[in-house]
Scaffold this active site. Sequence first.
Site, PDB file in Angstrom:
ATOM      1  N   THR A 240       7.196   0.916  -1.016  1.00  8.17           N
ATOM      2  CA  THR A 240       6.752   0.566  -2.375  1.00  8.17           C
ATOM      3  C   THR A 240       7.671   1.253  -3.382  1.00  8.17           C
ATOM      4  O   THR A 240       8.227   2.307  -3.083  1.00  8.17           O
ATOM      5  CB  THR A 240       5.316   1.102  -2.549  1.00  8.17           C
ATOM      6  OG1 THR A 240       4.447   0.290  -1.795  1.00  8.17           O
ATOM      7  CG2 THR A 240       4.862   1.122  -3.994  1.00  8.17           C
ATOM      8  N   ARG A 268      -5.844  -8.805   1.430  1.00  8.54           N
ATOM      9  CA  ARG A 268      -5.900  -7.343   1.213  1.00  8.54           C
ATOM     10  C   ARG A 268      -5.086  -6.932  -0.016  1.00  8.54           C
ATOM     11  O   ARG A 268      -3.974  -7.386  -0.230  1.00  8.54           O
ATOM     12  CB  ARG A 268      -5.371  -6.640   2.457  1.00  8.54           C
ATOM     13  CG  ARG A 268      -5.347  -5.111   2.376  1.00  8.54           C
ATOM     14  CD  ARG A 268      -4.004  -4.574   1.941  1.00  8.54           C
ATOM     15  NE  ARG A 268      -3.952  -3.110   2.041  1.00  8.54           N
ATOM     16  CZ  ARG A 268      -2.962  -2.380   1.539  1.00  8.54           C
ATOM     17  NH1 ARG A 268      -1.961  -2.956   0.916  1.00  8.54           N
ATOM     18  NH2 ARG A 268      -2.978  -1.070   1.660  1.00  8.54           N
ATOM     19  N   THR A 291       2.711   6.105  -3.731  1.00  5.67           N
ATOM     20  CA  THR A 291       3.130   5.283  -2.598  1.00  5.67           C
ATOM     21  C   THR A 291       2.534   5.861  -1.326  1.00  5.67           C
ATOM     22  O   THR A 291       2.496   7.074  -1.161  1.00  5.67           O
ATOM     23  CB  THR A 291       4.653   5.192  -2.457  1.00  5.67           C
ATOM     24  OG1 THR A 291       4.942   4.475  -1.250  1.00  5.67           O
ATOM     25  CG2 THR A 291       5.336   6.544  -2.413  1.00  5.67           C
ATOM     26  N   GLY A 292       2.075   4.989  -0.469  1.00  8.97           N
ATOM     27  CA  GLY A 292       1.493   5.488   0.783  1.00  8.97           C
ATOM     28  C   GLY A 292       0.424   4.539   1.282  1.00  8.97           C
ATOM     29  O   GLY A 292       0.398   3.360   0.899  1.00  8.97           O
ATOM     30  N   GLY A 294      -2.433   2.744   1.142  1.00 13.19           N
ATOM     31  CA  GLY A 294      -3.175   2.373  -0.060  1.00 13.19           C
ATOM     32  C   GLY A 294      -4.669   2.613  -0.027  1.00 13.19           C
ATOM     33  O   GLY A 294      -5.262   3.030  -1.023  1.00 13.19           O
TER      34      GLY A 294
HETATM   35  N1  ASP Z   1       0.695   1.802  -1.236  1.00 17.18           N
HETATM   36  C1  ASP Z   1       1.127   0.549  -0.728  1.00 17.18           C
HETATM   37  C2  ASP Z   1      -0.059  -0.221  -0.257  1.00 17.18           C
HETATM   38  O1  ASP Z   1      -0.904   0.338   0.393  1.00 17.18           O
HETATM   39  C3  ASP Z   1       2.121   0.654   0.388  1.00 17.18           C
HETATM   40  C4  ASP Z   1       3.299   1.556   0.094  1.00 17.18           C
HETATM   41  O2  ASP Z   1       3.221   2.449  -0.709  1.00 17.18           O
HETATM   42  O3  ASP Z   1       4.346   1.351   0.712  1.00 17.18           O
HETATM   43  O4  ASP Z   1      -0.116  -1.400  -0.499  1.00 17.18           O
END
Ligand code: ASP
Length: 375
Positions: A240, A268, A291-292, A294
């Site tokens: 992300t 989702r 980011t992470g 989610g």
């Molecule tokens: N946070 C994003 C999600 O869960 C994924 C990501 O950060 O890469 O959609």
Amino acid sequence: MKKVALLFVLSVLIFTCKEEGKIIDSEMPKVEQESPVTSIKEELDKANNLNINYDEDAQFSIVIHGGAGTILKKNMTPEKEAEYRAKLEEAIRKGYEVLKNGGTSLDAVTKAINVMENSPLFNAGKGAVFTHEETNEMDASIMDGKTLNAGASAGTTNVKNPIDLARAVMDDSPHVMLSGKGAEIFAAENGLEIVDPSYFYTDRRFNALQKIKATEKTELDHDDKQAFYDSDIKNSKFGTVGCAALDKYGNLAAGTSTGGMTNKRWGRIGDAPIIGSGTYANNATCAVSSTGWGEYFIRAQVAHDISAMMEYKGVSLEEAAREVIHNKMGKLGGTGGIVAVDKNGNMVFEFNTEGMYRASMNDKGNLKVEIYEKN
Ligand code: ASP
């Protein structure tokens, strides 16, 4: 009797004055009334800080991320690493130039994110991951720390730059969040670039999906988070993109854009388009982009929680970010990180993964581009 006569004279005098007043009023030259449209525009200009002088030496700063996860040097070729570093530098310089030239933090955030959305390296825009149905569905959000105005879009399939859509939702609609078909119609009506969904196809992301689907078939031990199981999150990098910035006017802004999680289903939606989870900005405290994984960022309300800790407990951005990432969100079982800037221009990266693509620049032009936990 004298009193009655006096009262009569007074009443006649008052009546005469009133009548004269009317005549004088109607004979007065007409003063052009300010149209309500003009004053609304002026208010908006004021809110956006246009036409307001700023101190040339005012402090400003910008931070970006290109995703957090298991990013290990041993899994990276020197060429790939150089590619990531170059793109991160290009993105942050884009935002920095906006700020340096007196642009707003909102513009800096949008422009920096655009660079990463247009690159196949990151899980946003061009490089978005695939859903279980082999489509690309993107989410994005942006927030203005001055007005607490915000915009977000979720599950779009044909808008080239989802962060522009989030911005348009904030600027040109009465809503905060639009999703799916409706969001796409709004984007087209507002002149945003619409592309054929095939624009988002990349071999790399498609192969990642096939790999996960194959694993899914052979793995019988999924836990109760099966719906969101994604080996990419646990075993390799994900990406992300996001940005937080403070401009010369003292205004904070943050934005986030993503393709979400590989193999996601059932429409989702992750944290990225959720104000308070993926993105938050408040001039009183800080601007944050996450980011992470989610689901955990939503449950822990990561971005807003960092701001709230600063606001209500008076702790520093660094302390608040550490607490929320490692204790609150981390203890739930989530992985990932944030980039953030506070109202004084202090910049913070915080993550509980092995790495996070990230970069920062301050008003002195000092540039930092980092990938691993220990660089
Ligand atoms: N946070 C994003 C999600 O869960 C994924 C990501 O950060 O890469 O959609």
